[in-house]
Design an enzyme around this catalytic site. Structure first.
Site: not given
Ligand code: 1PR
Length: 536
Positions: A233, A391
């Site tokens: 991320d 998500d």
């Molecule tokens: O909506 O097309 O601009 O895409 C935004 C992208 O960014 C989406 O894929 C969304 O999942 C991701 N995203 C947005 N905000 C966050 C955040 O964390 N605040 N991250 C985010 C999503 C989830 C996973 C993470 C897993 C594993 N993060 O990517 O890596 O949950 O984590 P873990 O193994 O530590 O539990 P758009």
């Protein structure tokens, strides 16, 4: 005639061959691009990495008067390596948007995988080969896996048997490579197959290179390997540096007075490390892409460029893929944003928020407008290049009929003893819940052209308590495209659990890898011991 360190590359401009270029350069060779048909005839060795759709590729070859010259070059038995579509085009015809006539050098028709037998299409991932004859370039791969990504394949027959050098089993035995004399072609992607792939390319580029010649391995057909994916991320921190961060249930700020963005390292360094550690794929999510325009975020494109120079497994990038008008009034289509990501080295793009809006619209009207980012990008780059990132957040229910969305009985009841839950999709990094469930969204985006689903779970993200098996089972049973389970991995056992209990194709983790709590290699060793097919 070119000198020994130069390779001629036939790139007809239909897509991203950056990774092939990077792999060739990584091996110490220079590239000469084919500009005219004569360049083909003057080549000392020719690599043809076919990309895009069959018909479009044949069209360009014919228009540029290269089809005939290419046939002549191959008939003269001059060194040739076709990759993916570069193999398929050698056959008589393809059913992809067709029938469409191919170069007709190998008897046979290229057809689509049959998804009715339970195998997910596209065929994405790592498979081992059955080597059927001395193939020279495959001589030392043994039972190691190579990376495939395709929906169409050529089948073995009595007429083409003498061409086939290996087959692969994916619900059926299809042609994985052909060889006759100096002519080689492979359905898989050596440039994305890690060190095994690099060694295949090296053998083609330098046939005199050291060969640890082993007899062809006749092994039992292997299954598609389950993938282990490292996810980064990425966002700009308050100082303006692009950092790898990681949230707890999507909150990436430290619980300190300063409340700063958690910084777990530099994206290019970490991605390079995960490649060396054995990650089967690397994903970048530009998590503030929903509010910052990604093409303004040049460091992110730079990250992709540098990463693709040293990382020879597939990479995905997501965040901010949507139509956008910048401060000067200049309009960018989502397709332009995606194209820039591809040009910078991504193999797949992942769409989050924009896919939710498209799915809502489609679920309401049942009409495919062709206008959504998802539809447009998958039309141009193929659905194997488009991931939809979901998500969802769990919403507990006493009664599954309390909502119009698909609900499941959950293993662990909710805070008030609720036995059911539905999974509400969100946009903008989990900030806004939308009127659609993960199940409905998954079905809709499959219809609209997604090739894969990256299934997060806000409740489990960063908690280290394991994947949400209820959710992953629900979605991976609902669609016939591959699903990547994400969120919650905290120990090696969580990976075997998700592979045993659901039909997911891959498992993704972030925090445990960034914090070096669990190594990718330990996950792989654990899965191997548990009897799960993986790439070592
Ligand atoms: O909506 O097309 O601009 O895409 C935004 C992208 O960014 C989406 O894929 C969304 O999942 C991701 N995203 C947005 N905000 C966050 C955040 O964390 N605040 N991250 C985010 C999503 C989830 C996973 C993470 C897993 C594993 N993060 O990517 O890596 O949950 O984590 P873990 O193994 O530590 O539990 P758009």
């Amino acid at each position: 005639v070119d000198d020994d360190s130069v390779v001629t590359l036939l790139d007809y401009g239909a897509g991203n061959v950056r990774s092939v270029r990077n792999a060739i350069r990584f091996l110490g060779f220079d590239i000469k691009d084919v500009q005219t048909p004569e360049d083909i005839m003057n080549a000392k060795r020719l690599i043809f990495p076919g990309v895009g759709a069959f018909a479009a590729a044949m069209d360009v070859l014919n228009k540029k008067e290269m089809a005939e010259v290419l046939c002549a070059y191959i008939k003269q038995d001059r060194p040739f390596l076709g990759i993916c579509l570069g193999l398929q085009l050698l056959f008589e015809s393809s059913e992809e948007n067709g029938p469409v006539k191919g170069l007709g050098l190998i008897p046979g028709v290229v057809g689509r995988f049959d998804s009715s037998n339970g195998f997910r299409v596209p065929h994405i991932g790592w498979n081992a080969l059955q080597i059927t004859k001395d193939s020279q370039i495959l001589d030392d791969i043994g039972s190691r896996h190579v990376y495939f990504v395709h929906s169409y394949r050529a089948m073995p027959s009595d007429d083409n048997r003498d061409w086939i050098s290996s087959t692969c089993n994916y619900g059926e035995n299809f042609i994985a490579s052909v060889r006759r004399g100096n002519i080689h072609a492979v359905q898989f992607h050596p440039e994305k197959s890690g060190d095994v792939g690099l060694s295949i390319l090296r053998r083609f580029l330098d046939p005199k290179c050291e060969i640890t010649k082993k007899p062809p391995v006749h092994r039992k057909a292997s299954k598609l390997a389950k993938r282990v994916i490292a996810c980064l991320d990425v966002r700009t921190n308050d100082k303006g540096d692009l950092v790898v961060t990681k949230g707890d249930q999507y909150n990436v700020r430290e619980h300190t007075k300063e409340n700063e963005v958690r910084n777990l390292g530099k994206p290019v360094d970490l991605a390079g490390q995960y490649y060396l550690d054995g990650a089967d794929e690397v994903s970048f999510l530009n998590i503030t892409g929903f509010r910052d325009f990604p093409l303004g975020d040049l460091p992110m494109l730079q990250v992709l460029r540098y990463t693709s120079e040293n990382v020879f497994v597939p990479s995905t990038v997501g965040g901010g893929i949507r139509d956008f008008t910048d401060g000067t009034g200049r309009y960018y289509s989502s397709l332009e944003v995606a194209s820039e990501y591809f040009r910078s080295g991504a193999d797949k793009v992942s769409i989050g928020s924009d896919a939710v809006y498209a799915a809502e619209e489609y679920s309401k009207t049942g009409v495919k407008t062709g206008k959504s980012s998802l539809e447009q990008i998958s039309k141009v780059y193929g659905n194997q290049a488009v991931v939809v990132s979901i998500d969802p957040r769990r919403v507990y229910l006493k009664d599954p009929d309390d909502v119009e969305f698909k609900a499941v009985r959950v293993r662990n009841p909710g805070p008030n003893g609720e036995e059911y839950a539905w999974y509400q999709c969100t946009v903008n990094g989990g900030r806004e819940g939308r009127p659609i469930g993960a199940y409905e969204l998954a079905k809709a985006v499959e219809d609209l052209g997604a090739g894969e689903i990256l299934l997060n779970c806000i409740d489990c993200d960063g908690q280290g308590k394991g994947f949400d098996i209820d959710l992953i089972k629900l979605i991976s049973d609902a669609v016939s495209i591959p699903v990547i389970a994400s969120s919650g991995a905290g120990a090696v056992e969580h990976f075997s659990e998700v592979f045993f209990e659901t039909n997911t194709s891959a498992a993704l983790a972030a925090g445990i890898f960034h914090r070096k709590e669990v190594a990718i290699q330990s996950v792989k060793e654990h899965l191997l011991k548990a009897g799960i097919e993986i790439r070592m």
